[in-house]
Design an enzyme around this catalytic site. Sequence first.
Site, PDB file in Angstrom:
ATOM      1  N   LYS A 230      -9.624  41.622  15.835  1.00  0.00           N
ATOM      2  CA  LYS A 230      -8.349  41.016  16.209  1.00  0.00           C
ATOM      3  C   LYS A 230      -7.365  42.106  16.603  1.00  0.00           C
ATOM      4  O   LYS A 230      -7.610  43.285  16.328  1.00  0.00           O
ATOM      5  CB  LYS A 230      -7.816  40.205  15.027  1.00  0.00           C
ATOM      6  CG  LYS A 230      -7.640  41.061  13.779  1.00  0.00           C
ATOM      7  CD  LYS A 230      -7.430  40.214  12.539  1.00  0.00           C
ATOM      8  CE  LYS A 230      -7.256  41.127  11.341  1.00  0.00           C
ATOM      9  NZ  LYS A 230      -7.220  40.422  10.084  1.00  0.00           N
TER      10      LYS A 230
ATOM     11  N   TYR B 228      19.688  60.949  22.593  1.00  0.00           N
ATOM     12  CA  TYR B 228      20.722  59.923  22.470  1.00  0.00           C
ATOM     13  C   TYR B 228      21.480  60.044  21.148  1.00  0.00           C
ATOM     14  O   TYR B 228      20.869  60.321  20.114  1.00  0.00           O
ATOM     15  CB  TYR B 228      20.091  58.518  22.471  1.00  0.00           C
ATOM     16  CG  TYR B 228      19.662  58.012  23.822  1.00  0.00           C
ATOM     17  CD1 TYR B 228      20.595  57.751  24.836  1.00  0.00           C
ATOM     18  CD2 TYR B 228      18.312  57.755  24.073  1.00  0.00           C
ATOM     19  CE1 TYR B 228      20.175  57.256  26.071  1.00  0.00           C
ATOM     20  CE2 TYR B 228      17.890  57.259  25.299  1.00  0.00           C
ATOM     21  CZ  TYR B 228      18.835  57.015  26.297  1.00  0.00           C
ATOM     22  OH  TYR B 228      18.431  56.521  27.490  1.00  0.00           O
TER      23      TYR B 228
END
Length: 825
Positions: free
Chosen positions: A495, A720
Amino acid sequence: MTYSIEKVTTLIGARRFGERDTQISFILSDSRSLCFPEETLFFALRSGRNDGHRYINELYARGVQNFVVSTLPQDCAQHYPDANFLLVLDTLEALQRLAERHRDEFNIPIVGITGSNGKTMVKEWLNQILSGDFMVTRSPRSYNSQVGVPLSVWLLDRHSQVGIFEAGISKPGEMLALRNIIQPTIAVLTNIGDAHQENFASREAKCMEKLQLFHDAQVVVYNGDDVLVKHCVSEQHDLHAEQLFWSCADAAAPFYINKVEKSGSATLVTYRYAGETNSYRLPFIDEASISNSFACALVALKLGISPDTLAQRMAQLEPIAMRLEVKEGQHGCTLINDSYNSDINALDIALDFMNRRPDHQGRRHTLILSDIFQSGLTPDALYREVGTLCRQRGIEKFIGIGRELCAHALSIEVPEKHFFPTVEDFIASAAFSQLHDEVILLKGARSFNFEQITDLLVKRVHETTLEVNLNAVVKNLNYYRSFLHADTKLVCMIKADAYGAGSVEIAKTLQEHRVDYLAVAVADEGVTLRRNGITSNIMIMNPEMTAFKTMFDYDLEPEVYSFRLLDALVKAAEKEGITGYPVHIKLDTGMHRLGFNPSEDISELISRLKRQNAIIPRSVFSHFVGSDSDEFDRFSAEQYRLFLKGSDQLQAAFDHKILRHIDNSAGIEHFPERQMDMCRLGLGLYGINPRSNKTLNNVSTLQTTILQLHRVPQGESIGYSRKTFLTRDSIIGAIPIGYADGLDRRLSNRKGYCLVNGKRADYVGNICMDVAMIDVTDIACHEGDRVEVFGDHLPVTALSDIMGTIPYEVLTGISNRVKRVYFQD
Ligand SMILES: *Cc1c(COP(=O)(O)O)cnc(C)c1O
């Protein structure tokens, strides 16, 4: 060389059933590798969980007529009128016996190599050193097991002048059989390390086992500076061989190394052998290569290679690349790039690999091959053999590069073929620009520089890739299988795109290793697998109500966890006129996520199941909430008790067997006694042991490259919002990976780090969407250098620990735009 079936019968002491007279030239133990059915003898081996007898029918249908079996098929004369069955007690022993008798035919030097590491390197280098003077036959890749060694020795033929074979063992008692098959005249022990130590009482015990290879050899070669090895050799009282050991300390050693000088990328080794001092330059500087070169030098000198020739060939040694890489190419092509030595056996193995990977788009198989050097065969014979292999292995298009291939174009009979003297000619041609929708195997001798071709053909999306090691997946699979009984089934959880590793290629590998079930989360993941040729059973863990029809169409078996889902599924199946569709019933024993309540719901569940015949419970299962930690052992025991109760009640209501399963990766290891009929393997398969949080065999490596380096003065900020200030003049690297790729922002501002040339580089500043900055002030590096985000040297768990999460989240968080590259050793 061929053997009559009559001769084989005598050699292996079998009882023969069947009358047909045939000649055998090939032996086969893996039905998927069939190539020349008429001349093949198939050995039906039984291993822990597989049984070659199961494939007799299929092989017979494909033309195989000779089988070595330990159980005769029922009514074999009637079902297999054209076949010979050779009945023996133990088919593996028979295979080994046949190889032994084949070996007896050769009175040539045979080098047997064992040791914990370096076997393959020594074998390949010896081949590079010797093949100028001898026709060498050697083990393909690392075929060194109980099955691999006989298959390797079988390759000896009347052209062989020297044989070189690896012997690998993992537990006591295995070397004897290998020694009898190889019967080395020269036996080499590379070293003793920690591999497989778990099966031996001590390192000494392991060393003694390996040294069994030395018995009856005329010459033995080992490291005289290793105290343990030296001691163990001296314990071998019946050893009469000439002892050729190397030593840097003992001036009286047969091979005394006076000096080892490293400079740049080469090492100058000065040694004394047979009273003469000489030297060679090795184009490597790592310790393993240097010590392996001693073993190679000793064997080569012993076989009569002169010190001058040795020096010349040592200088030209090539690294041992054993990778088969699968990459997505442009224009719908898939590239299989085999950088392993170019020879005919390696070509055969690579073609076999290509054929085994199913491709339901039905794309053409193309081979791009360069001239093959050092085969020992005449070019006529060699390229005729290449032509035969191509035909047998279903090559539809052949591109030959090199003057010899151009001259032997007629030997290659395939539907489409092109020949070019050089790689440049090919790249400039229409044949190159017209490649599309093909599976392409590239196999070129190093001097041809096939990288030029791959560089142009590979899709360049991003410089960041996730490298996935398919061998490691198999090793992990086998690790967990070692806890299971032979008849316990296994579901592999793929999965979330196989925990980030990419479900299609992982599924192909697992299917090849005959895993009983694959499990994905949603129907679409199952459809993708089916479209890529996966035929294994597939379980859908979170079936959507809107996708029942898809599941029926693609043979996907849903989990059923509630009455609402059950009723809807039955209705959908009835509408399609389906009966007996297999489903998997989930019980909630404590997770309180999904599932029927084993104390309250089972009677109602049984009665609803009994009222219809559209679906049928194939299995019933539950899931541990804390099998990874001893802390929850009491709770796990309670879950198990509830599960037994609920599943017993369900089983009692049906005549057919309903498979029961509860163990996940951690459970397999922690509660092997609760393995029941089947287990579900997840994280462990991908290389992380959920109980210890340690790496098993690392599968995934997330790597990128340095885009740009900046000198940034002290006091400046990075990134940033000015979250990192530099406290000294620094060198800052920018790398093309950001949180959109799955690099978690929690690693920003020196919380986490990556590796540049093996050294720690902190993330500085906030990690951006597509780029991150790292501090490489103390690291010698350049733009373009490789950066490991996690992988072989930096475990993913180191990252998840820093982030305060679990490795599952890191692995499944790697975004789709990061290209996956698969390789196998
Ligand atoms: C994911 C999953 C597993 C596998 O768990 P691991 O801890 O990765 O081994 C097993 N069973 C179910 C129901 C799962 O959803």
